[in-house]
Design a protein around this motif. Sequence first.
Motif, PDB file in Angstrom:
ATOM      1  N   LEU A 112       0.837  -1.203   0.000  1.00 41.54           N
ATOM      2  CA  LEU A 112       0.000   0.000   0.000  1.00 41.54           C
ATOM      3  C   LEU A 112       0.872   1.254   0.000  1.00 41.54           C
ATOM      4  O   LEU A 112       0.563   2.238  -0.663  1.00 41.54           O
ATOM      5  N   LEU A 113       1.993   1.185   0.747  1.00 35.70           N
ATOM      6  CA  LEU A 113       2.905   2.337   0.747  1.00 35.70           C
ATOM      7  C   LEU A 113       3.537   2.522  -0.629  1.00 35.70           C
ATOM      8  O   LEU A 113       3.668   3.649  -1.123  1.00 35.70           O
ATOM      9  N   VAL A 114       3.918   1.392  -1.252  1.00 36.38           N
ATOM     10  CA  VAL A 114       4.505   1.457  -2.590  1.00 36.38           C
ATOM     11  C   VAL A 114       3.507   2.123  -3.539  1.00 36.38           C
ATOM     12  O   VAL A 114       3.854   2.978  -4.348  1.00 36.38           O
ATOM     13  N   MET A 115       2.247   1.705  -3.395  1.00 35.69           N
ATOM     14  CA  MET A 115       1.192   2.286  -4.219  1.00 35.69           C
ATOM     15  C   MET A 115       1.179   3.803  -4.092  1.00 35.69           C
ATOM     16  O   MET A 115       1.079   4.515  -5.090  1.00 35.69           O
ATOM     17  N   MET A 116       1.321   4.291  -2.846  1.00 36.54           N
ATOM     18  CA  MET A 116       1.263   5.727  -2.655  1.00 36.54           C
ATOM     19  C   MET A 116       2.504   6.423  -3.192  1.00 36.54           C
ATOM     20  O   MET A 116       2.433   7.542  -3.690  1.00 36.54           O
ATOM     21  N   ILE A 117       3.667   5.749  -3.065  1.00 40.64           N
ATOM     22  CA  ILE A 117       4.892   6.341  -3.602  1.00 40.64           C
ATOM     23  C   ILE A 117       4.769   6.490  -5.115  1.00 40.64           C
ATOM     24  O   ILE A 117       5.113   7.512  -5.689  1.00 40.64           O
ATOM     25  N   VAL A 118       4.275   5.438  -5.760  1.00 43.93           N
ATOM     26  CA  VAL A 118       4.182   5.468  -7.214  1.00 43.93           C
ATOM     27  C   VAL A 118       3.088   6.438  -7.650  1.00 43.93           C
ATOM     28  O   VAL A 118       3.259   7.208  -8.585  1.00 43.93           O
ATOM     29  N   GLY A 119       1.967   6.416  -6.944  1.00 45.11           N
ATOM     30  CA  GLY A 119       0.868   7.290  -7.333  1.00 45.11           C
ATOM     31  C   GLY A 119       1.153   8.746  -7.019  1.00 45.11           C
ATOM     32  O   GLY A 119       0.833   9.627  -7.801  1.00 45.11           O
ATOM     33  N   GLY A 120       1.769   8.982  -5.895  1.00 48.62           N
ATOM     34  CA  GLY A 120       2.018  10.357  -5.477  1.00 48.62           C
ATOM     35  C   GLY A 120       1.166  10.682  -4.270  1.00 48.62           C
ATOM     36  O   GLY A 120      -0.015  10.377  -4.242  1.00 48.62           O
ATOM     37  N   LEU A 121       1.804  11.295  -3.267  1.00 51.07           N
ATOM     38  CA  LEU A 121       1.100  11.537  -2.012  1.00 51.07           C
ATOM     39  C   LEU A 121       0.415  12.890  -1.961  1.00 51.07           C
ATOM     40  O   LEU A 121      -0.352  13.171  -1.065  1.00 51.07           O
ATOM     41  N   GLY A 122       0.715  13.726  -2.960  1.00 54.50           N
ATOM     42  CA  GLY A 122       0.276  15.116  -2.851  1.00 54.50           C
ATOM     43  C   GLY A 122      -1.207  15.339  -3.027  1.00 54.50           C
ATOM     44  O   GLY A 122      -1.741  16.340  -2.598  1.00 54.50           O
ATOM     45  N   ALA A 123      -1.899  14.421  -3.680  1.00 54.21           N
ATOM     46  CA  ALA A 123      -3.308  14.670  -3.957  1.00 54.21           C
ATOM     47  C   ALA A 123      -4.047  13.354  -4.091  1.00 54.21           C
ATOM     48  O   ALA A 123      -3.439  12.294  -4.210  1.00 54.21           O
ATOM     49  N   MET A 124      -5.373  13.447  -4.073  1.00 51.15           N
ATOM     50  CA  MET A 124      -6.196  12.239  -4.158  1.00 51.15           C
ATOM     51  C   MET A 124      -5.957  11.488  -5.482  1.00 51.15           C
ATOM     52  O   MET A 124      -6.161  10.286  -5.553  1.00 51.15           O
TER      53      MET A 124
END
Lengths: 328, 426
Positions: free
Chosen positions: B313-325
Amino acid sequence: MERVFAALWRLLVAAALLGFVAPPVLAALGLVSGADLVNYLQQVVSGAALGCVYALVALGIVLIYKATETINFAQGELMMLGAFLCFTFVAILGLPFWAGALLGIGACAVLGMATDRIVVRPVVGQPAFAIVMVTLGFGFVARSLASVIPGWGTDTHTIVTPFANQIVALGPVVISQDHAAIIVATALLCGLLYLFFTHTKLGLAMQAASQNQLAAYYMGIPVKTVFTMIWGVSAGVAAIAGLMLAPIAFVHTQMGMIIFKAFPAAVLGGFGSIPGAIVGGLVIGIVEALAGFYLPEGFKDVAAYVVLLVVLLLKPEGIFGHVRKKKV
Amino acid sequence: MRFLLRTSYGQDIRLFPFGGAPALWTGLALWAAIVGGLNVASLPLVREGWLALAAGYALVFGLVLSRWGGAAFWYGLLGVAVIVAPMLVGTYFVGQLTFVFVYAIAGVGLVILLGLAGQISLGHAAFFACGAYVAAILNAEGWDILVSLPAAVLVSAVLGVVIGLPALRMTGIYLGFATYAFAFIVEEILARWDSVTNGTLGIAVGSPVLGYESWGWQAVLETEVELYFLALALFVGTLVVGLNVQRSPTGRAMMAIRDSETAAASMGVNLAVTKTTAFALSAAMAGLAGALYGHVLHFISPEQFTILLSINLLVMMIVGGLGAMHGAVFGAVFLVMMPQAISALKGAMPPAEGLPEVLAFLVSLPSAPGFEAGIYGLIIILFIIFEPMGLHGLWLKVKTWFRLFPLYKKGMFKRQKSYMASERNR
């Protein structure tokens, strides 16, 4: 509220110490049978041996964290690589044990320095989360690489130490030489590291850099180089841990998972405290062994985490920690 | 991260008139409306009644988008695309899209926790598992989703508060470790509590059910398409809640905490309440995602919810980007597509026989057992070093490049480095 937590913490420490020394005292008073006491001591010693391995992995994490504010999630993988390197030199290339081990430790230290230079350096100055993830990613890559290197692979291997299958008898308590060697080596290593940090130029520079990067830089210490060196030292310690773990577990690509026990050890001692890491590792190892022996199945695996949660709740900065909160 | 708020406070209020505290009510009301619509569509009469469903969605999207200004057209198009998608593509692809929504729901929660509040959690698998088990067990007891999903969300949220409690006393890394210790314990409990969770064998999860036989109507959402719409509905609801939180005073307080706890506390932000809120919201969303995950996969066991899931799940956020939905959606697409891409790569490799040794080794690489994890690791490293704002950041760059066309400057997105941010010597 703080006072209640502090009081509870003192109570807990007192209870833990009392519980730890109670069996020998009870046995001396004749309330517990001798056989039970021997069992207890046996568990404590084997727990302490495993705890030493946790402690060394935790020590590597703490060294890096203290100096560079980087939480190295790949420490377990560095240990795995160290063990595999030692395995390569000793078992595959057939060098004598001590020579192979030294070479393996050295090679692992170089690998640690390379990791710092290539993977971590570009991310320095980013939020802590970024660095955590980058080391985590490096761990994945390292595990994956180890599993495709010919001769390493996904099988389990063993390193035959000079101590294999021999025992030391301390009165009625029987210790395998592997366990004894782990405990002795950890003690020696701690002494060496202590001398290194207090008496050598490099060690002092490392201490300075860890206390205040900017001030150290102004005093003429090449902070970046020192950080790379610290990664080297830390990877070397990891390789030693791997070498010691090899006789009691095996050498395989998943052995880096030990980091999930080393983190509680490091946090328990107060992240950033070297004696703390050692004490934390010993506590985790011994609690785990005792929980495995005296409590129902299943408690062994969670014992480390229960201890961690309780300590964090009562004393968030760990046993020897120095986190000071700013008052607002 | 600097691009998080591109609107002024006044604009925010126009975009999200529901405000901060009522955000949850808005979400719940929307959710009820959507599930109600789904319910109508699932009645035997209009069982495949696409139109009713589509109309319901158009209404919701329209409501949200009417306040969005320039981007409304494109988001509207996206809305239409996700509504008609199941009619155009095969059931397999529909299933994959369903998983995208499932992970994106958890992703929205992580954006709130990591992106807004700046709290690290290595224990999201615990919330995910909790939601999945609660929903599965209630489902087996014969409750419908109007009961089981809110229960799953609620239990996860309570767990989130419990995990968040140590957050009142510790900061940064310590918190991360507390969460992962907690997750390990939850995992062990799931594996050992045989009478409820069936231990390591896992339990089969029934299809989500709406209504009761005793009421005279009951719909079982068993086809891929029905699950797809359930996941889509819940995702939209979660997204609305997430966006509202982001713009609300609570969200701004979270961002203040992320940037400096001391400064935030000085401005009167209640650290304890705000952090716990972030944990609870994030856990609730992860729980919802977990509940759906169980229903879609029809089987759950403790080994699906290990630390590896938290890390994924963290990897997902790193790849997707944490700055916005947006990051949650991009990351979810990545997480679902990655295994497919790797197996496609495996299939595309020529047979190793007859090749020179080095080539044969390279060709055999994708079939090696550790290959997938290695690729993940490499992707994490590359993203963090070269594109720390993830796919969303990449998209922003592209967009800015086109908008400013000849005037784009290279240093525009340069990251600020901060040294000496020690937790020990503050």
